[in-house]
Design a protein around this motif. Structure first.
Motif, PDB file in Angstrom:
ATOM      1  N   TYR A 177       0.707  -3.445  -6.684  1.00  0.00           N
ATOM      2  CA  TYR A 177      -0.218  -2.326  -6.538  1.00  0.00           C
ATOM      3  C   TYR A 177      -1.493  -2.776  -5.821  1.00  0.00           C
ATOM      4  O   TYR A 177      -2.117  -3.758  -6.195  1.00  0.00           O
ATOM      5  N   ILE A 178      -1.860  -2.021  -4.811  1.00  0.00           N
ATOM      6  CA  ILE A 178      -3.062  -2.273  -4.027  1.00  0.00           C
ATOM      7  C   ILE A 178      -4.027  -1.128  -4.308  1.00  0.00           C
ATOM      8  O   ILE A 178      -3.649   0.038  -4.215  1.00  0.00           O
ATOM      9  N   ILE A 179      -5.284  -1.458  -4.627  1.00  0.00           N
ATOM     10  CA  ILE A 179      -6.224  -0.409  -5.039  1.00  0.00           C
ATOM     11  C   ILE A 179      -7.390  -0.271  -4.073  1.00  0.00           C
ATOM     12  O   ILE A 179      -8.486   0.086  -4.468  1.00  0.00           O
ATOM     13  N   PHE A 180      -7.137  -0.546  -2.796  1.00  0.00           N
ATOM     14  CA  PHE A 180      -8.144  -0.254  -1.781  1.00  0.00           C
ATOM     15  C   PHE A 180      -7.459   0.426  -0.611  1.00  0.00           C
ATOM     16  O   PHE A 180      -6.238   0.514  -0.551  1.00  0.00           O
ATOM     17  N   GLY A 181      -8.247   0.966   0.308  1.00  0.00           N
ATOM     18  CA  GLY A 181      -7.765   1.879   1.342  1.00  0.00           C
ATOM     19  C   GLY A 181      -6.651   1.376   2.234  1.00  0.00           C
ATOM     20  O   GLY A 181      -6.546   0.196   2.525  1.00  0.00           O
TER      21      GLY A 181
ATOM     22  N   GLY B  13       1.400   3.113   5.082  1.00  0.00           N
ATOM     23  CA  GLY B  13       0.653   1.944   4.640  1.00  0.00           C
ATOM     24  C   GLY B  13       0.124   1.199   5.851  1.00  0.00           C
ATOM     25  O   GLY B  13       0.898   0.851   6.738  1.00  0.00           O
ATOM     26  N   VAL B  14      -1.169   0.991   5.899  1.00  0.00           N
ATOM     27  CA  VAL B  14      -1.807   0.318   7.030  1.00  0.00           C
ATOM     28  C   VAL B  14      -2.613  -0.860   6.507  1.00  0.00           C
ATOM     29  O   VAL B  14      -3.335  -0.736   5.510  1.00  0.00           O
ATOM     30  N   SER B  15      -2.508  -1.991   7.193  1.00  0.00           N
ATOM     31  CA  SER B  15      -3.262  -3.172   6.810  1.00  0.00           C
ATOM     32  C   SER B  15      -3.582  -3.988   8.054  1.00  0.00           C
ATOM     33  O   SER B  15      -2.904  -3.863   9.067  1.00  0.00           O
ATOM     34  N   GLY B  16      -4.613  -4.799   7.958  1.00  0.00           N
ATOM     35  CA  GLY B  16      -4.938  -5.699   9.049  1.00  0.00           C
ATOM     36  C   GLY B  16      -6.344  -5.588   9.575  1.00  0.00           C
ATOM     37  O   GLY B  16      -6.847  -6.512  10.201  1.00  0.00           O
ATOM     38  N   ALA B  17      -7.013  -4.471   9.320  1.00  0.00           N
ATOM     39  CA  ALA B  17      -8.397  -4.329   9.766  1.00  0.00           C
ATOM     40  C   ALA B  17      -9.307  -5.161   8.857  1.00  0.00           C
ATOM     41  O   ALA B  17      -8.981  -5.388   7.693  1.00  0.00           O
TER      42      ALA B  17
ATOM     43  N   LYS C 185       0.847  -1.201   0.000  1.00  0.00           N
ATOM     44  CA  LYS C 185       0.000   0.000   0.000  1.00  0.00           C
ATOM     45  C   LYS C 185       0.879   1.246   0.000  1.00  0.00           C
ATOM     46  O   LYS C 185       0.593   2.218  -0.706  1.00  0.00           O
ATOM     47  N   THR C 186       1.965   1.206   0.765  1.00  0.00           N
ATOM     48  CA  THR C 186       2.909   2.325   0.784  1.00  0.00           C
ATOM     49  C   THR C 186       3.510   2.526  -0.602  1.00  0.00           C
ATOM     50  O   THR C 186       3.555   3.638  -1.128  1.00  0.00           O
TER      51      THR C 186
END
Length: 88
Positions: free
Chosen positions: A40-44, A61-65, A5-6
């Motif tokens: 490439y990541i295309i969501f929040g 870049g945040v992930s895990g929720a 995401k970053t």
């Protein structure tokens, strides 16, 4: 997923959640999610960090929720903290 995401936010100079519509079928960036070997990541959850003169100097870049909107909200709080400390 947070590092990707970053990467996506910096490479596209845009928050990752803003890329979803453009990358949808028929959009100007259709297929973006498959570019860069799938990085490439295309969501929040990814948001660029800017210097005071508005140059991109990195990203959060945040992930895990369970919901990408929660990742995006957490990333937005990090950007607010960056800005409050004079980052952007």
């Amino acid at each position: 997923m947070a590092p990707d995401k970053t990467y996506t936010a910096v490479a596209n100079s845009a928050p990752t959640h803003e890329l979803a519509n453009a990358a949808a079928p028929g959009g100007p960036l259709f297929g973006l999610h498959a570019a860069a070997h799938g990085r490439y990541i295309i969501f929040g959850g990814g948001i660029p960090l800017c210097s005071p003169d508005r140059h991109i100097v990195g990203a959060v870049g945040v992930s895990g929720a369970p919901d990408p909107a929660d990742d995006a909200a957490c990333a937005e709080h990090a950007v607010e903290a960056w800005n409050a400390r004079g980052g952007g």
